[in-house]
Scaffold this active site. Structure first.
Site, PDB file in Angstrom:
ATOM      1  N   SER A 255       0.833  -1.199   0.000  1.00  0.00           N
ATOM      2  CA  SER A 255       0.000   0.000   0.000  1.00  0.00           C
ATOM      3  C   SER A 255       0.866   1.245   0.000  1.00  0.00           C
ATOM      4  O   SER A 255       2.018   1.224   0.406  1.00  0.00           O
ATOM      5  CB  SER A 255      -0.882   0.011   1.238  1.00  0.00           C
ATOM      6  OG  SER A 255      -0.057   0.193   2.374  1.00  0.00           O
ATOM      7  N   LYS A 256       0.252   2.311  -0.469  1.00  0.00           N
ATOM      8  CA  LYS A 256       0.918   3.609  -0.536  1.00  0.00           C
ATOM      9  C   LYS A 256       1.411   4.045   0.827  1.00  0.00           C
ATOM     10  O   LYS A 256       2.406   4.736   0.930  1.00  0.00           O
ATOM     11  CB  LYS A 256      -0.105   4.661  -0.988  1.00  0.00           C
ATOM     12  CG  LYS A 256      -0.067   4.965  -2.451  1.00  0.00           C
ATOM     13  CD  LYS A 256      -0.901   6.190  -2.697  1.00  0.00           C
ATOM     14  CE  LYS A 256      -1.643   6.022  -4.005  1.00  0.00           C
ATOM     15  NZ  LYS A 256      -2.538   7.065  -4.334  1.00  0.00           N
ATOM     16  N   ARG A 257       0.653   3.667   1.852  1.00  0.00           N
ATOM     17  CA  ARG A 257       0.991   4.144   3.190  1.00  0.00           C
ATOM     18  C   ARG A 257       2.383   3.693   3.632  1.00  0.00           C
ATOM     19  O   ARG A 257       3.038   4.346   4.415  1.00  0.00           O
ATOM     20  CB  ARG A 257      -0.056   3.685   4.208  1.00  0.00           C
ATOM     21  CG  ARG A 257      -1.037   4.792   4.566  1.00  0.00           C
ATOM     22  CD  ARG A 257      -2.156   4.264   5.413  1.00  0.00           C
ATOM     23  NE  ARG A 257      -2.904   3.229   4.710  1.00  0.00           N
ATOM     24  CZ  ARG A 257      -3.259   2.074   5.211  1.00  0.00           C
ATOM     25  NH1 ARG A 257      -2.925   1.773   6.434  1.00  0.00           N
ATOM     26  NH2 ARG A 257      -3.935   1.201   4.497  1.00  0.00           N
ATOM     27  N   GLY A 259       4.993   3.104   1.586  1.00  0.00           N
ATOM     28  CA  GLY A 259       6.068   3.392   0.629  1.00  0.00           C
ATOM     29  C   GLY A 259       5.488   3.739  -0.725  1.00  0.00           C
ATOM     30  O   GLY A 259       4.275   3.760  -0.894  1.00  0.00           O
TER      31      GLY A 259
END
Ligand code: GLU
Length: 486
Positions: A255-257, A259
């Site tokens: 997930s974006k969270r 990286g």
């Protein structure tokens, strides 16, 4: 399908950027095609008008081109099966939706969003799976026609059989069984007249003669719907291969969270496309040995779908960094030079951007020590400017009360040298050590600290050679004045 040229496709929906998982899918398709003398097609699945993002398609295509995955057919590479934008193929999907309706394999649904919502809530309350209840299948032909004539809003749904087993033969996962009761009567044509992914995807894979559907595992649960569509339309099934999920180091879904997930982000951080491609190739595949460094040709040679893993693949940035440093070492110095020059042009050291001779020497000595070209500027700024400060830990450990004195002796000897070479600096330093009967560490480290401000880096004589005699002397003088043993 024996003897048929393998045809595979990457079929992204433009969301604004290319996800690293998308790159992995594209790459496996590309490698499979190249390995098997097949064709690799790029198809843009842009039928979701709600998700339309300005410039997303252009950005996607540009990013794919940057990665070096050259497609045989696709946007601006017309083949015999275009157009390659789904939004330009709407009449084709309508034709097959009509055929499915005609054959009783799909049906019009006029239910209002309110009814669907209520149904969902009731199912939720009973802890049942949210599914359409085939309500509109009970309408007679005349009722349907009357509603259509009256212009009632409608969708077209897939008529999933009630209790059947649906099998998906997957190259990665083997035979996967689905009970048709768990499959929803999927909307095929939406209220706005656009097809959903499921219909458009199957129709195009068939018409574009796709032999192998290689895609992310998140699509596996949609595959029974696709299998039904192939069967209903009387079409031969392609082979399927669902690729394992990409995971964060804590094993949650990537997930974006935790990286970056956009290929563009890695590109702008200075990763080489070769390293990124090498890295994503290993996310779910290996050749059966522990080889990790690959160039594209090696990947093509070694790749096979049989060696794709089922279990999720952890996205490990340290490994990507290591691969980047390995690919950097393999690069021609001329390529590194031109990248360094570009970076310098936009930096505070722009006056160095045309000093090719100096920069080439810097690259030579730094090549084995960096992950990114930008590291030359960020962690070895001493090539471009006098140290602004001196690393305190190194001072504490290595700067002795007599260091200033010995450095002064060396300085005077260096001043006498005419056009010194690297070797001259070295010989002179060694002589000084002998004359004063002191060990290497006593002088070498203070010298390094004086000229670079830090305790590590390439050979100190390389640094002296690159910055030149005048600058060396100047820096030594400043250090003798400024640094005092603690
Ligand atoms: N458009 C789908 C996506 O965005 C394609 C999935 C498939 O390959 O079938 O990933």
């Amino acid at each position: 399908m024996i003897n048929e040229t393998p045809r595979v496709r990457f079929a992204p929906s433009p969301t604004g950027y290319l996800h690293v998982g998308g790159l992995r899918t594209a790459l496996y398709n590309y490698l499979f095609a190249k390995k098997n003398n097949g064709e690799f097609i790029l198809r843009i699945e842009d039928t979701d008008r709600n998700r339309y993002v300005e410039g997303a398609v252009e950005n996607l295509i540009e990013t794919i081109k940057w990665t070096g995955l050259v497609y045989d057919e696709g946007p601006d590479r017309e083949g015999n099966y275009g157009p390659y934008y789904q939004s330009q193929r709407l009449d084709i999907y309508k034709k097959y939706a009509d055929q499915l309706i005609e054959d009783g394999k799909a049906y019009y649904c006029f239910c209002t969003p309110e009814r669907i919502q209520k149904l969902r809530e009731e199912q939720q309350a009973k802890k049942e799976q949210a599914k359409y209840d085939k309500h509109c299948l009970n309408l007679s032909k005349e009722e349907v026609q009357a509603k259509l004539d009256a212009g009632e809003k409608h969708v077209v749904r897939l008529n999933v059989p009630l209790s059947e087993k649906i099998y998906v033969n997957d190259i990665v996962r083997g035979k996967v069984e689905f009970a048709s009761e768990t499959v929803d009567d999927q909307i095929l044509i939406k209220g706005d007249g656009y097809p959903t992914y499921h219909l458009a995807n199957v129709v195009d894979d068939h018409l574009m003669k796709i032999t192998h559907v290689i895609r992310g595992e998140e699509w596996l649960s949609s595959t029974p719907k696709h299998v039904l569509l192939y069967n209903f339309l009387g079409w031969e099934l392609p082979e399927f291969a669902h690729l394992p999920l990409l995971l964060n180091p804590d094993k949650s879904k990537l997930s974006k969270r935790q990286g970056d997930v956009a290929v563009e982000d890695y590109k702008s951080k200075g990763y080489f496309k070769e390293a990124l491609v090498n890295f994503v190739a290993l996310l779910g595949w290996n050749a059966g040995d522990d080889k990790e460094f690959y160039e594209m040709n090696g990947l093509i040679e070694s790749f096979s779908l049989d060696r794709v893993n089922k279990s999720g693949a952890v996205f490990n940035v340290e490994k990507l960094n290591w691969l980047n440093s390995e690919h950097l070492k393999e690069k021609d110095n001329s390529e590194l030079l031109s990248e360094l020059k570009n970076l310098l042009e936009n930096s505070e050291h722009s006056e160095y951007s045309d000093k090719d001779d100096v920069l080439s020497k810097i690259i030579e000595v730094m090549k084995d020590r960096i992950v990114f070209v930008k590291d030359v500027i960020e962690s070895a700024s001493y090539f471009f400017e006098t140290p602004k400060e001196y690393d305190e830990k190194t001072i504490a450990k290595k700067w002795k009360p007599e260091s200033n004195k010995y450095l002064q002796v060396l300085l005077e000897k260096y001043e006498q040298l005419e056009n010194p070479t690297k070797e001259d600096y070295e010989t002179t330093l060694k002589q000084t050590l002998e004359e004063h009967e002191i060990g290497m560490g006593k002088l070498m480290l203070p010298l390094r600290l004086a000229v670079s401000g830090v305790g590590g880096g390439p050979h100190v004589y390389d640094i002296l050679d690159i910055i030149g005699k005048e600058e060396t002397i100047k820096r030594m003088k400043t250090a003798i004045e400024k640094i005092k043993a603690e």
